[in-house]
Design a protein around this motif. Sequence first.
Motif, PDB file in Angstrom:
ATOM      1  N   SER A   1       1.189   9.284  -2.317  1.00 43.77           N
ATOM      2  CA  SER A   1      -0.005   8.461  -2.545  1.00 43.77           C
ATOM      3  C   SER A   1       0.051   7.213  -1.666  1.00 43.77           C
ATOM      4  O   SER A   1      -0.961   6.797  -1.092  1.00 43.77           O
ATOM      5  CB  SER A   1      -0.102   8.046  -4.021  1.00 43.77           C
ATOM      6  N   THR A   2       1.233   6.633  -1.558  1.00 43.03           N
ATOM      7  CA  THR A   2       1.383   5.422  -0.727  1.00 43.03           C
ATOM      8  C   THR A   2       1.091   5.755   0.741  1.00 43.03           C
ATOM      9  O   THR A   2       0.340   5.040   1.424  1.00 43.03           O
ATOM     10  CB  THR A   2       2.816   4.855  -0.883  1.00 43.03           C
ATOM     11  N   ILE A   3       1.657   6.860   1.212  1.00 44.15           N
ATOM     12  CA  ILE A   3       1.422   7.260   2.607  1.00 44.15           C
ATOM     13  C   ILE A   3      -0.067   7.579   2.806  1.00 44.15           C
ATOM     14  O   ILE A   3      -0.682   7.201   3.810  1.00 44.15           O
ATOM     15  CB  ILE A   3       2.313   8.459   2.985  1.00 44.15           C
ATOM     16  N   ASN A   4      -0.654   8.238   1.802  1.00 43.16           N
ATOM     17  CA  ASN A   4      -2.069   8.586   1.912  1.00 43.16           C
ATOM     18  C   ASN A   4      -2.967   7.350   1.957  1.00 43.16           C
ATOM     19  O   ASN A   4      -3.934   7.291   2.729  1.00 43.16           O
ATOM     20  CB  ASN A   4      -2.467   9.499   0.752  1.00 43.16           C
ATOM     21  N   TYR A   5      -2.661   6.339   1.164  1.00 43.35           N
ATOM     22  CA  TYR A   5      -3.467   5.104   1.192  1.00 43.35           C
ATOM     23  C   TYR A   5      -3.269   4.355   2.505  1.00 43.35           C
ATOM     24  O   TYR A   5      -4.167   3.676   2.983  1.00 43.35           O
ATOM     25  CB  TYR A   5      -3.152   4.215  -0.030  1.00 43.35           C
ATOM     26  N   ARG A   6      -2.105   4.509   3.074  1.00 41.88           N
ATOM     27  CA  ARG A   6      -1.850   3.905   4.397  1.00 41.88           C
ATOM     28  C   ARG A   6      -2.716   4.603   5.445  1.00 41.88           C
ATOM     29  O   ARG A   6      -3.384   3.949   6.249  1.00 41.88           O
ATOM     30  CB  ARG A   6      -0.360   4.071   4.715  1.00 41.88           C
ATOM     31  N   GLU A   7      -2.721   5.937   5.400  1.00 42.11           N
ATOM     32  CA  GLU A   7      -3.440   6.698   6.435  1.00 42.11           C
ATOM     33  C   GLU A   7      -4.946   6.739   6.185  1.00 42.11           C
ATOM     34  O   GLU A   7      -5.728   6.812   7.130  1.00 42.11           O
ATOM     35  CB  GLU A   7      -2.864   8.120   6.502  1.00 42.11           C
ATOM     36  N   SER A   8      -5.369   6.683   4.914  1.00 38.45           N
ATOM     37  CA  SER A   8      -6.804   6.792   4.601  1.00 38.45           C
ATOM     38  C   SER A   8      -7.521   5.443   4.650  1.00 38.45           C
ATOM     39  O   SER A   8      -8.657   5.356   5.100  1.00 38.45           O
ATOM     40  CB  SER A   8      -7.002   7.369   3.201  1.00 38.45           C
TER      41      SER A   8
END
Length: 323
Positions: free
Chosen positions: A160-167
Amino acid sequence: MAKKALITGITGQDGAYLAQHLLNLGYDVYGLLARRSTPTTWRLEYLGILDNVRLIDGDLTDMASIVRALLECTPDEIYNLGAQSFVATSWAQPILTANATGMGALNILEAVRQVCPDAKFYQASTSELFGKAQETIQSETTPFYPRSPYGVAKLFAHWSTINYRESFGIFGCCGILFNHESPLRGIEFVTRKVTDAVARIKLGKQNELRLGNIDAMRDWGFSGDYVKAMHLMLQQEKPDDYVIATGRTASVRDMCKLAFEYVGLDYQDYVVIDPKFYRQAEVDRLLGNPAKAERVLNWKAQTTLEELVKMMVDADLERVSRQ
Ligand code: NDP
Ligand code: GDP
């Protein structure tokens, strides 16, 4: 103006050491305080910093309370250390663990996106993500294979953290921290269970120590060293994920031997194997490669296992003799 940091899990082991470190660096430190029926601030008191931090009521499973906390302190940096963090308990309470350890991270990420998208965010990821390790030495590129509801919940929080970084461009970093201990470690974790028992046995207050799988191997470091890496990650130009470890592994048996020998005893005379403490699915061996953290963050573990064990036994001898 002083930088402001919000720490979830400030009453836990790492939360207390991180708060102390950030206060020393001149930060205004806020902490999210989950309501319990008895006080939980003993670690902050132990470090003598309880009066220097500002505690805001809130719970990771209650996104509204996180939004309120973010609005109140408008942090520059957020450290998400709050979790149901004990692997064994995660089999007894998998849903609670998923809610606090997994969904809790998404709640705070979403609150950050809505309230303070420019704040930097640290997620407490873990070597438990590697679980049934797919490589002998685990690094940032080793595939994950979690082995407990705790590991699975942390995997969700990690991605989720990586996804919020990329999104959404959130400055989110995951620290994949290997086991780290201290005199402030919860008593249910094996290192502290051992050092507390060693102190009690030495002082004539206990006769034996019941343990589960003492052949399990861990890469153990000192929490006081590891919280410095969390801060360093948020000071980099770009957000990224880092393995934080010592690069040395030892068995629970080795750790016991060190702790008992330090007070002049032989662990074999006291340790009793009790299957009650076996795990439903074991993580047999963890060994981290901290090369990236050493190279990019200029961070290195400073405390050896021998020094850590002595520090913990000394603190428990002191505590037990005061009781
Ligand atoms: P602790 O168990 O000592 O601390 C956990 C903290 O989370 C406590 O302050 C606890 O509050 C808080 N908390 C639990 N549930 C909630 C909730 N629903 N809402 C708000 N706060 C909550 O863990 P550590 O300090 O050892 O670890 C810090 C983080 O790093 C954790 O996320 C852990 O999973 C992770 N980690 C730890 C490693 C280690 O070896 N120590 C290794 C890798 C990752 P309370 O005091 O009220 O219970
Ligand atoms: P973990 O790595 O986060 O699960 O940290 P723990 O300190 O709880 O456990 C480390 C290892 O010690 C695991 O492989 C456990 O199976 C092993 N272990 C053996 N006996 C015990 C015990 O009595 N308590 C705990 N907590 N762990 C034990």
